[in-house]
Design a protein around this motif. Sequence first.
Motif, PDB file in Angstrom:
ATOM      1  N   GLN A  16       0.876  -1.285   0.085  1.00  0.00           N
ATOM      2  CA  GLN A  16      -0.020  -0.161   0.011  1.00  0.00           C
ATOM      3  C   GLN A  16       1.020   1.186  -0.005  1.00  0.00           C
ATOM      4  N   LEU A  17       0.634   2.268  -1.082  1.00  0.00           N
ATOM      5  CA  LEU A  17       1.564   3.151  -1.135  1.00  0.00           C
ATOM      6  C   LEU A  17       0.892   4.436  -0.502  1.00  0.00           C
ATOM      7  N   TRP A  18      -0.277   4.309  -0.448  1.00  0.00           N
ATOM      8  CA  TRP A  18      -1.130   5.668   0.051  1.00  0.00           C
ATOM      9  C   TRP A  18      -2.413   5.067   0.558  1.00  0.00           C
ATOM     10  N   ARG A  19      -2.755   5.829   1.763  1.00  0.00           N
ATOM     11  CA  ARG A  19      -4.271   5.763   1.923  1.00  0.00           C
ATOM     12  C   ARG A  19      -4.603   7.074   2.478  1.00  0.00           C
ATOM     13  N   GLY A  20      -5.603   7.826   1.905  1.00  0.00           N
ATOM     14  CA  GLY A  20      -5.901   8.973   2.515  1.00  0.00           C
ATOM     15  C   GLY A  20      -7.606   9.263   2.141  1.00  0.00           C
ATOM     16  N   LYS A  21      -7.786  10.745   2.194  1.00  0.00           N
ATOM     17  CA  LYS A  21      -9.207  10.945   1.721  1.00  0.00           C
ATOM     18  C   LYS A  21      -9.291  12.150   0.792  1.00  0.00           C
ATOM     19  N   ASN A  22      -8.341  12.373  -0.069  1.00  0.00           N
ATOM     20  CA  ASN A  22      -8.503  13.210  -1.012  1.00  0.00           C
ATOM     21  C   ASN A  22      -7.278  12.596  -2.116  1.00  0.00           C
ATOM     22  N   SER A  23      -7.650  13.547  -3.366  1.00  0.00           N
ATOM     23  CA  SER A  23      -6.703  12.824  -4.391  1.00  0.00           C
ATOM     24  C   SER A  23      -5.528  13.629  -4.630  1.00  0.00           C
ATOM     25  N   LYS A  24      -5.073  14.624  -3.988  1.00  0.00           N
ATOM     26  CA  LYS A  24      -4.085  15.467  -3.916  1.00  0.00           C
ATOM     27  C   LYS A  24      -2.938  14.625  -3.042  1.00  0.00           C
ATOM     28  N   LEU A  25      -1.847  14.220  -3.817  1.00  0.00           N
ATOM     29  CA  LEU A  25      -0.880  13.031  -3.652  1.00  0.00           C
ATOM     30  C   LEU A  25       0.217  13.722  -2.969  1.00  0.00           C
ATOM     31  N   PRO A  26       1.024  12.965  -2.222  1.00  0.00           N
ATOM     32  CA  PRO A  26       2.489  13.566  -1.893  1.00  0.00           C
ATOM     33  C   PRO A  26       3.219  13.722  -3.214  1.00  0.00           C
ATOM     34  N   GLU A  27       4.181  14.716  -3.095  1.00  0.00           N
ATOM     35  CA  GLU A  27       5.146  14.775  -4.261  1.00  0.00           C
ATOM     36  C   GLU A  27       5.801  13.437  -4.691  1.00  0.00           C
ATOM     37  N   SER A  28       6.148  12.507  -3.823  1.00  0.00           N
ATOM     38  CA  SER A  28       6.600  11.392  -4.183  1.00  0.00           C
ATOM     39  C   SER A  28       5.782  10.492  -4.942  1.00  0.00           C
ATOM     40  N   LEU A  29       4.415  10.602  -4.781  1.00  0.00           N
ATOM     41  CA  LEU A  29       3.757   9.854  -5.651  1.00  0.00           C
ATOM     42  C   LEU A  29       2.612  10.549  -6.810  1.00  0.00           C
ATOM     43  N   SER A  30       3.322  11.661  -7.098  1.00  0.00           N
ATOM     44  CA  SER A  30       2.511  12.551  -8.155  1.00  0.00           C
ATOM     45  C   SER A  30       2.503  11.902  -9.420  1.00  0.00           C
ATOM     46  N   MET A  31       2.960  10.907  -9.923  1.00  0.00           N
ATOM     47  CA  MET A  31       2.843  10.102 -11.134  1.00  0.00           C
ATOM     48  C   MET A  31       1.436   9.395 -11.152  1.00  0.00           C
ATOM     49  N   PHE A  32       0.790   9.162  -9.942  1.00  0.00           N
ATOM     50  CA  PHE A  32      -0.551   8.319  -9.682  1.00  0.00           C
ATOM     51  C   PHE A  32      -1.658   9.511  -9.417  1.00  0.00           C
ATOM     52  N   GLU A  33      -1.215  10.824  -9.544  1.00  0.00           N
ATOM     53  CA  GLU A  33      -2.351  11.613  -9.723  1.00  0.00           C
ATOM     54  C   GLU A  33      -3.518  11.550 -10.556  1.00  0.00           C
ATOM     55  N   SER A  34      -3.239  11.564 -11.782  1.00  0.00           N
ATOM     56  CA  SER A  34      -4.316  11.275 -12.940  1.00  0.00           C
ATOM     57  C   SER A  34      -5.215  10.226 -12.438  1.00  0.00           C
ATOM     58  N   ALA A  35      -4.442   9.067 -12.184  1.00  0.00           N
ATOM     59  CA  ALA A  35      -5.183   7.799 -11.724  1.00  0.00           C
ATOM     60  C   ALA A  35      -6.053   8.119 -10.665  1.00  0.00           C
ATOM     61  N   ALA A  36      -5.560   8.701  -9.643  1.00  0.00           N
ATOM     62  CA  ALA A  36      -6.385   9.064  -8.346  1.00  0.00           C
ATOM     63  C   ALA A  36      -7.602   9.741  -8.675  1.00  0.00           C
ATOM     64  N   LYS A  37      -7.351  10.802  -9.564  1.00  0.00           N
ATOM     65  CA  LYS A  37      -8.335  11.769  -9.976  1.00  0.00           C
ATOM     66  C   LYS A  37      -9.406  10.991 -10.800  1.00  0.00           C
ATOM     67  N   ALA A  38      -8.973  10.149 -11.882  1.00  0.00           N
ATOM     68  CA  ALA A  38      -9.980   9.167 -12.342  1.00  0.00           C
ATOM     69  C   ALA A  38     -10.781   8.053 -11.714  1.00  0.00           C
ATOM     70  N   ALA A  39     -10.280   7.739 -10.500  1.00  0.00           N
ATOM     71  CA  ALA A  39     -10.738   7.073  -9.610  1.00  0.00           C
ATOM     72  C   ALA A  39     -11.733   7.580  -8.807  1.00  0.00           C
ATOM     73  N   VAL A  40     -11.684   8.838  -8.415  1.00  0.00           N
ATOM     74  CA  VAL A  40     -12.678   9.641  -7.892  1.00  0.00           C
ATOM     75  C   VAL A  40     -13.636   9.942  -8.816  1.00  0.00           C
ATOM     76  N   ARG A  41     -13.397  10.540 -10.041  1.00  0.00           N
ATOM     77  CA  ARG A  41     -14.540  10.571 -10.957  1.00  0.00           C
ATOM     78  C   ARG A  41     -15.592   9.322 -11.369  1.00  0.00           C
ATOM     79  N   LYS A  42     -14.714   8.226 -11.161  1.00  0.00           N
ATOM     80  CA  LYS A  42     -15.523   7.201 -11.476  1.00  0.00           C
ATOM     81  C   LYS A  42     -16.484   6.834 -10.247  1.00  0.00           C
ATOM     82  N   SER A  43     -15.701   7.111  -9.029  1.00  0.00           N
ATOM     83  CA  SER A  43     -16.851   6.854  -7.935  1.00  0.00           C
ATOM     84  C   SER A  43     -17.977   7.499  -7.977  1.00  0.00           C
TER      85      SER A  43
END
Length: 180
Positions: free
Chosen positions: A141-168
């Motif tokens: 598990q790289l990240w667990r939180g309550k928003n799609s703004k990720l730490p800088e070290s995980l910024s490459m997953f920000e588009s996928a995180a936003k897509a998961a939120v949009r899908k939900s």
Amino acid sequence: MLMEVIAKVKKGGKDLVALLEKEEMIQAKLTRTGVLVPLSANKEGIYRIPLPIRDKRPYIFLHLEESGGNTGGAGFGQIVCGSEGERLKPFYVKDNIGQFNVANKAVVVCASSGYGGIHSLTIETFKIQRNNSNVVIKKNQLWRGKNSKLPESLSMFESAAKAAVRKSRCPECRHLHFVT
């Protein structure tokens, strides 16, 4: 989350499918490119490669899917991406489900939402480790939180995180949100 571990053997045909069904009680599937053999895990999470295919150098991959949507208040979105957050091409699409076969390592981003916003967002990696007779899927598990703004070290997953939120949040979703 739906995840299967599949072994693909290029040679063997109908005889191999029949042998696996008879001796191993495995429902293998014959395709035009080989035989697909679903692997099952024991209590320790170890997937055993069946004896009849061990010497055939099976190709091991993860079978994952993008799925989810919102059904009136509560929603869930699961996105599959590459190890650097890149979009992947599904091999099968129907409505809101895209199926992916991923070798070596995959990343799954899941979001749940409802009234009041995002309830949870997780980013997990799944990596295949194997020897001649067994496969283990290492989950991290790289990240667990309550928003799609990720730490800088995980910024490459920000588009996928936003897509998961949009899908939900997508009402009765009938399409994919993160594919090539």
